[in-house]
Design an enzyme around this catalytic site. Structure first.
Site, PDB file in Angstrom:
ATOM      1  N   GLU A 227       0.868  -1.179   0.000  1.00 51.95           N
ATOM      2  CA  GLU A 227       0.000   0.000   0.000  1.00 51.95           C
ATOM      3  C   GLU A 227       0.900   1.223   0.000  1.00 51.95           C
ATOM      4  O   GLU A 227       1.464   1.585   1.030  1.00 51.95           O
ATOM      5  CB  GLU A 227      -0.927  -0.014   1.217  1.00 51.95           C
ATOM      6  N   CYS A 261      -1.752   9.151   3.040  1.00 56.57           N
ATOM      7  CA  CYS A 261      -1.392   8.571   1.738  1.00 56.57           C
ATOM      8  C   CYS A 261      -2.444   8.820   0.670  1.00 56.57           C
ATOM      9  O   CYS A 261      -2.127   8.850  -0.521  1.00 56.57           O
ATOM     10  CB  CYS A 261      -1.124   7.068   1.880  1.00 56.57           C
TER      11      CYS A 261
END
Length: 480
Positions: A227, A261
């Site tokens: 990720e 993120c």
């Protein structure tokens, strides 16, 4: 894997390669002794995880606040504790159904045999989390690992040593070391951790470090969920309600001071709405965070080198001709960096080539929706994409013409909070998914099983072959 540290680790919390291997071996041995934990066992582990989280949530929030320098407990509660508890509730309510074998169809030529998919734990899962959401990004994947019946080793970031120590002690109070354990330490420990022969490894962090993690895991043929990040665009359509759009963009961009993120990394807006976009964002940001330096709701930048990097990005863009609109004065002592809107950024500027991960927001005008799509597709595929507007045809055109890890329409970040949706990147923003059933399946071996019947006609095709076998083959080739 090299990770620079701005803070020392507590001496007694640091693991070495030998102790890591011994810890992994204990969990592997325990897994072999209980390869298919019951529904009751899995629920008990999830219950213990939630009880630990509830008991220590204030301790965790204080530790994270101290690690950052300033982060309000409400931010931690909304973005971390609440998210993990929602994942736990979702897993508990669906776990029985997830564990059931999945029947699949069988071709007529193989009937009355039957086939199904049997999901079983992989074994030991390694989870490496970054510093920006240190609790959520360790415990959310842990929910999936425990639901799937695995054991797990957790590696928090060395940028959040106080939280890492608090988590290590809390986990040890409710889990045996052969169930779940926390490993803390710096770059050497991180490198040794990624080199362990896990049955699955989940890494959340930067693309550059993710490449090194994948390389290390590849030497053991360990499957990896990465990720990562990237430059997640927000596209404002001509049909968008600008005031509402600006409020939602400001919230998502400044949550955790942009250290997220899936934060919108840059904004694409119709050229004729450029001035309106800038003014609406200025107004929304100042309304949500008045007096940035003295506002406890506004989070510090995690470390001096990250703080200086962000200031350098803005200065470089301004020197290259962009207009940088600061909405306050930086406070170097507190590492408080106010938002800056950057108008006129060009593709060659570092602020448009690297993930920003902070409160700087380039605003780029575009000429027509296909121009916006071309700009998005000219870069690596992002972890998230955001679209604002009321024109459904344009929305569907953007969704069909771009590829990203996930999408939220008319808001930001919220696709991440849906446990029924997979979360994950694509290309440079990562690969693999977790959350909900997708995490359960990612950390399970989906074993195909075929059960033959006594009445099967397969024996008609056993040698020696004769006329009957030829007729049967012809029939199968025609209809099977």
């Amino acid at each position: 894997m090299t990770i620079h540290m701005d803070r020392p680790q507590p001496a007694d919390a640091v693991a070495d390669a030998d102790s890591l291997n011994a810890l992994l071996a204990r969990q592997q041995t325990a897994h072999r002794g209980e390869m298919s934990p019951s529904l009751a066992t899995r629920r008990d582990r999830l219950d213990r995880l939630e009880a630990m989280l509830v008991k220590h949530q204030d301790d965790f929030a204080r530790a994270i606040d101290a690690d950052f320098g300033r982060r309000d407990a409400i931010v931690t509660g909304l973005t971390e504790t609440m998210t993990v508890r929602a994942a736990l509730r979702h897993a508990r309510s669906h776990l029985k159904a997830w564990m059931k074998p999945e029947r699949v169809g069988v071709s007529w030529a193989f009937q009355p045999g039957r086939a199904y998919i049997h999901r079983q734990p992989l074994g030991v899962v390694g989870i490496i989390a970054p510093w920006n959401y240190p609790l959520q990004l360790l415990l959310s994947p842990l929910v999936g690992a425990l639901a799937a019946g695995n054991r797990a080793l957790l590696k928090p970031s060395e940028y959040t040593p106080l939280f890492g120590e608090a988590l290590r002690n809390a986990v040890a109070s409710v889990f045996r070391e052969d169930e779940v354990a926390v490993v803390t330490g710096g770059p050497d420990v991180a490198a040794a951790f990624t080199a362990l022969p896990f049955d699955h490894l989940i890494f959340t962090g930067s693309t550059s470090v993710g490449r090194r993690v994948a390389e290390a895991a590849g030497r053991n043929l360990t499957p990896v969920t990465l990720e990562l990040g990237g430059k997640s665009p927000a596209i404002i359509d001509a049909s968008a309600d600008m005031k509402l759009t600006a409020k939602r963009l400001a919230w998502g961009k400044l949550l955790n001071t942009g250290q997220t993120c899936v934060a919108p990394d840059y904004v694409l807006t119709p050229r004729e709405r450029l001035t309106e976009t800038v003014e609406a964002l200025k107004s929304a940001m100042l309304a949500q965070y008045p007096g940035f330096s003295d506002n406890p709701d506004y989070t510090s930048i995690i470390a001096p080198r990250h703080y200086e990097r962000l200031k350098h990005l803005a200065a470089e863009a301004q020197a290259a001709g962009a207009e940088v609109i600061w909405l306050g004065e930086p406070d170097d002592a507190k590492r408080i960096l106010p938002p800056a809107l950057i108008v006129g950024a060009t593709p060659d500027m570092t602020v448009m080539r690297e993930e920003i991960f902070g409160p700087l927001l380039p605003i780029i005008p575009y000429d027509g929706v296909d121009d916006a799509i071309t700009r998005v597709n000219a870069s690596d595929r992002p972890l998230a994409l955001y679209w604002f507007g009321e024109d459904a045809r344009t929305r569907d055109h953007v969704l069909a013409s771009t590829i990203s890890g996930g999408v939220t329409v008319n808001d930001v970040i919220l696709h991440l909070a849906q446990d029924g949706l997979p979360f994950g990147g694509v290309g440079a923003s990562g690969y693999g998914h977790y959350h909900g059933e997708h995490g359960f399946r990612a950390m399970s071996k989906e074993k195909p099983v075929f059960v033959q019947s006594k009445l099967a006609a397969g024996g008609l095709l056993y040698p020696p072959y004769g006329a009957l076998a030829r007729r049967m083959l012809a029939l199968l080739q025609r209809f099977a």
